[in-house]
Design a protein around this motif. Structure first.
Motif, PDB file in Angstrom:
ATOM      1  N   LYS A  36     -18.002 -59.614 -61.185  1.00 15.76           N
ATOM      2  CA  LYS A  36     -19.241 -60.318 -60.826  1.00 15.76           C
ATOM      3  C   LYS A  36     -19.056 -61.812 -61.061  1.00 15.76           C
ATOM      4  CE  LYS A  36     -23.652 -58.140 -60.977  1.00 15.76           C
ATOM      5  NZ  LYS A  36     -23.795 -58.182 -59.618  1.00 15.76           N
ATOM      6  N   SER A  38     -21.554 -64.018 -59.871  1.00 15.24           N
ATOM      7  CA  SER A  38     -22.922 -64.442 -60.138  1.00 15.24           C
ATOM      8  C   SER A  38     -23.830 -63.315 -59.682  1.00 15.24           C
ATOM      9  CB  SER A  38     -23.259 -65.744 -59.404  1.00 15.24           C
ATOM     10  OG  SER A  38     -23.228 -65.547 -58.012  1.00 15.24           O
ATOM     11  N   ARG A  39     -25.104 -63.513 -59.849  1.00 19.94           N
ATOM     12  CA  ARG A  39     -26.055 -62.482 -59.432  1.00 19.94           C
ATOM     13  C   ARG A  39     -25.915 -62.244 -57.925  1.00 19.94           C
ATOM     14  NH1 ARG A  39     -32.591 -62.738 -59.980  1.00 19.94           N
ATOM     15  NH2 ARG A  39     -32.938 -60.663 -59.134  1.00 19.94           N
ATOM     16  N   GLY A  40     -25.617 -61.014 -57.556  1.00 20.38           N
ATOM     17  CA  GLY A  40     -25.488 -60.670 -56.153  1.00 20.38           C
ATOM     18  C   GLY A  40     -24.146 -61.003 -55.526  1.00 20.38           C
TER      19      GLY A  40
END
Length: 64
Positions: A36, A38-40
């Motif tokens: 990951k 970042s978010r998304g």
């Protein structure tokens, strides 16, 4: 330099649909995990995917 792929491109690289790619992420413990950023935003290492793909038994399916 390490090359990474987003999930859609990783699925194409493996020759499977995006839905199958995400399903395999949950049910196949040996499949490489993403990182990951970042978010998304998740990426998958090409070298890890290649090693994993090459370690899988080949199954030839006939098309009707």
């Amino acid at each position: 330099m390490q090359k990474s792929l987003r999930p859609r491109d990783a699925a194409r690289f493996l020759g499977i649909s995006l839905a199958t790619f995400w399903r395999w992420q949950t049910v196949r413990e040996d499949m490489p995990r993403g990182r990951k950023l970042s978010r998304g935003v998740t990426v998958f290492d090409v070298e890890e995917l290649l090693k994993w793909r090459d370690s899988q038994p080949f199954v030839h399916r006939r098309r009707p």
